[in-house]
Design a protein around this motif. Sequence first.
Motif, PDB file in Angstrom:
ATOM      1  N   ARG A 127       9.988 -22.423   0.841  1.00 56.46           N
ATOM      2  CA  ARG A 127       8.916 -21.487   0.550  1.00 56.46           C
ATOM      3  C   ARG A 127       9.379 -20.626  -0.619  1.00 56.46           C
ATOM      4  N   PRO A 128       8.445 -20.040  -1.355  1.00 62.07           N
ATOM      5  CA  PRO A 128       8.874 -19.253  -2.522  1.00 62.07           C
ATOM      6  C   PRO A 128       9.612 -17.975  -2.114  1.00 62.07           C
ATOM      7  N   SER A 129      10.570 -17.584  -2.955  1.00 62.28           N
ATOM      8  CA  SER A 129      11.266 -16.321  -2.753  1.00 62.28           C
ATOM      9  C   SER A 129      10.342 -15.186  -3.178  1.00 62.28           C
ATOM     10  N   TRP A 130      10.560 -13.977  -2.628  1.00 60.90           N
ATOM     11  CA  TRP A 130       9.695 -12.853  -2.922  1.00 60.90           C
ATOM     12  C   TRP A 130      10.479 -11.551  -2.829  1.00 60.90           C
ATOM     13  N   LYS A 131       9.868 -10.469  -3.255  1.00 56.58           N
ATOM     14  CA  LYS A 131      10.533  -9.168  -3.268  1.00 56.58           C
ATOM     15  C   LYS A 131       9.831  -8.218  -2.310  1.00 56.58           C
ATOM     16  N   LYS A 132      10.630  -7.476  -1.536  1.00 56.84           N
ATOM     17  CA  LYS A 132      10.114  -6.533  -0.549  1.00 56.84           C
ATOM     18  C   LYS A 132      10.534  -5.127  -0.963  1.00 56.84           C
ATOM     19  N   ALA A 133       9.604  -4.172  -0.812  1.00 60.75           N
ATOM     20  CA  ALA A 133       9.904  -2.774  -1.115  1.00 60.75           C
ATOM     21  C   ALA A 133       9.582  -1.918   0.106  1.00 60.75           C
ATOM     22  N   MET A 134      10.529  -1.042   0.479  1.00 63.25           N
ATOM     23  CA  MET A 134      10.311  -0.084   1.552  1.00 63.25           C
ATOM     24  C   MET A 134      10.185   1.292   0.908  1.00 63.25           C
ATOM     25  N   VAL A 135       8.988   1.864   1.016  1.00 61.62           N
ATOM     26  CA  VAL A 135       8.655   3.118   0.348  1.00 61.62           C
ATOM     27  C   VAL A 135       8.675   4.248   1.367  1.00 61.62           C
ATOM     28  N   THR A 136       9.475   5.282   1.107  1.00 56.28           N
ATOM     29  CA  THR A 136       9.537   6.464   1.955  1.00 56.28           C
ATOM     30  C   THR A 136       8.773   7.585   1.279  1.00 56.28           C
ATOM     31  N   LEU A 137       7.868   8.219   2.024  1.00 56.37           N
ATOM     32  CA  LEU A 137       7.065   9.308   1.485  1.00 56.37           C
ATOM     33  C   LEU A 137       7.754  10.652   1.722  1.00 56.37           C
ATOM     34  N   THR A 138       7.369  11.667   0.946  1.00 54.06           N
ATOM     35  CA  THR A 138       7.917  13.002   1.140  1.00 54.06           C
ATOM     36  C   THR A 138       7.382  13.584   2.449  1.00 54.06           C
ATOM     37  N   ALA A 139       8.061  14.606   2.965  1.00 51.04           N
ATOM     38  CA  ALA A 139       7.683  15.201   4.248  1.00 51.04           C
ATOM     39  C   ALA A 139       6.315  15.866   4.182  1.00 51.04           C
ATOM     40  N   ASP A 140       5.957  16.434   3.024  1.00 54.06           N
ATOM     41  CA  ASP A 140       4.670  17.125   2.905  1.00 54.06           C
ATOM     42  C   ASP A 140       3.535  16.209   2.468  1.00 54.06           C
ATOM     43  N   SER A 141       3.808  14.937   2.253  1.00 49.73           N
ATOM     44  CA  SER A 141       2.786  13.977   1.820  1.00 49.73           C
ATOM     45  C   SER A 141       1.930  13.538   3.004  1.00 49.73           C
ATOM     46  N   LYS A 142       0.678  13.184   2.718  1.00 51.17           N
ATOM     47  CA  LYS A 142      -0.163  12.633   3.778  1.00 51.17           C
ATOM     48  C   LYS A 142       0.249  11.192   4.068  1.00 51.17           C
ATOM     49  N   THR A 143      -0.187  10.650   5.198  1.00 53.32           N
ATOM     50  CA  THR A 143       0.161   9.277   5.555  1.00 53.32           C
ATOM     51  C   THR A 143      -0.786   8.309   4.855  1.00 53.32           C
ATOM     52  N   TYR A 155       6.913   2.833   4.589  1.00 54.72           N
ATOM     53  CA  TYR A 155       5.955   1.733   4.565  1.00 54.72           C
ATOM     54  C   TYR A 155       6.547   0.575   3.772  1.00 54.72           C
ATOM     55  N   THR A 156       6.223  -0.648   4.193  1.00 55.95           N
ATOM     56  CA  THR A 156       6.810  -1.852   3.604  1.00 55.95           C
ATOM     57  C   THR A 156       5.730  -2.674   2.915  1.00 55.95           C
ATOM     58  N   PHE A 157       6.040  -3.147   1.688  1.00 53.74           N
ATOM     59  CA  PHE A 157       5.098  -3.926   0.896  1.00 53.74           C
ATOM     60  C   PHE A 157       5.803  -5.117   0.264  1.00 53.74           C
ATOM     61  N   GLU A 158       5.031  -6.180   0.032  1.00 53.73           N
ATOM     62  CA  GLU A 158       5.485  -7.260  -0.841  1.00 53.73           C
ATOM     63  C   GLU A 158       5.077  -6.863  -2.243  1.00 53.73           C
ATOM     64  N   VAL A 159       6.021  -6.945  -3.183  1.00 53.16           N
ATOM     65  CA  VAL A 159       5.762  -6.490  -4.551  1.00 53.16           C
ATOM     66  C   VAL A 159       6.094  -7.600  -5.541  1.00 53.16           C
ATOM     67  N   ALA A 160       5.688  -7.395  -6.787  1.00 54.36           N
ATOM     68  CA  ALA A 160       5.984  -8.355  -7.851  1.00 54.36           C
ATOM     69  C   ALA A 160       7.491  -8.446  -8.054  1.00 54.36           C
ATOM     70  N   LYS A 161       7.989  -9.652  -8.318  1.00 56.13           N
ATOM     71  CA  LYS A 161       9.432  -9.872  -8.443  1.00 56.13           C
ATOM     72  C   LYS A 161      10.041  -9.117  -9.613  1.00 56.13           C
ATOM     73  N   ASN A 162       9.262  -8.893 -10.674  1.00 57.34           N
ATOM     74  CA  ASN A 162       9.816  -8.236 -11.861  1.00 57.34           C
ATOM     75  C   ASN A 162       9.557  -6.730 -11.877  1.00 57.34           C
ATOM     76  N   ASN A 187      15.443  -8.554  -2.426  1.00 57.73           N
ATOM     77  CA  ASN A 187      14.963  -9.871  -2.824  1.00 57.73           C
ATOM     78  C   ASN A 187      15.098 -10.780  -1.617  1.00 57.73           C
ATOM     79  N   MET A 188      13.954 -11.273  -1.111  1.00 55.03           N
ATOM     80  CA  MET A 188      13.941 -12.099   0.086  1.00 55.03           C
ATOM     81  C   MET A 188      14.003 -13.576  -0.324  1.00 55.03           C
ATOM     82  N   GLN A 189      14.927 -14.302   0.278  1.00 55.08           N
ATOM     83  CA  GLN A 189      15.085 -15.727  -0.006  1.00 55.08           C
ATOM     84  C   GLN A 189      14.008 -16.509   0.731  1.00 55.08           C
TER      85      GLN A 189
END
Length: 97
Positions: free
Chosen positions: A73-89, A25-32, A57-59
């Motif tokens: 436009r302002p720069s921002w930070k993107k995070a791609m989070v991978t869940l464990t196989a036994d985790s729910k969606t 799953y992909t999220f926009e997150v705080a830069k710090n 870090n997205m330009q």
Amino acid sequence: MTAYDIIKRPIITEQSMADTEMKRYTFEVAKNANKIEIAKAVEEIFGVKVAKVNTLNMQGKEKRMGARPAGRRPSWKKAMVTLTADSKTIEFFEGMV
């Protein structure tokens, strides 16, 4: 910072929706925010188990402002989070695929 300060919004694109089949799953997150803080925030908000976090870090894009010189436009930070196989969606993304 609270978990809701770290996770700003989900990123809804064709590629990010295709990744939901692999529990990524992909999220926009705080830069710090670092990877550990992002993982804890996702686990707290959605009640899932995080296996891995990738960040970018997205330009900000250059945009024209009429006759004036181009602005940015302002720069921002993107995070791609991978869940464990036994985790729910994450239910937020369920109806969008």
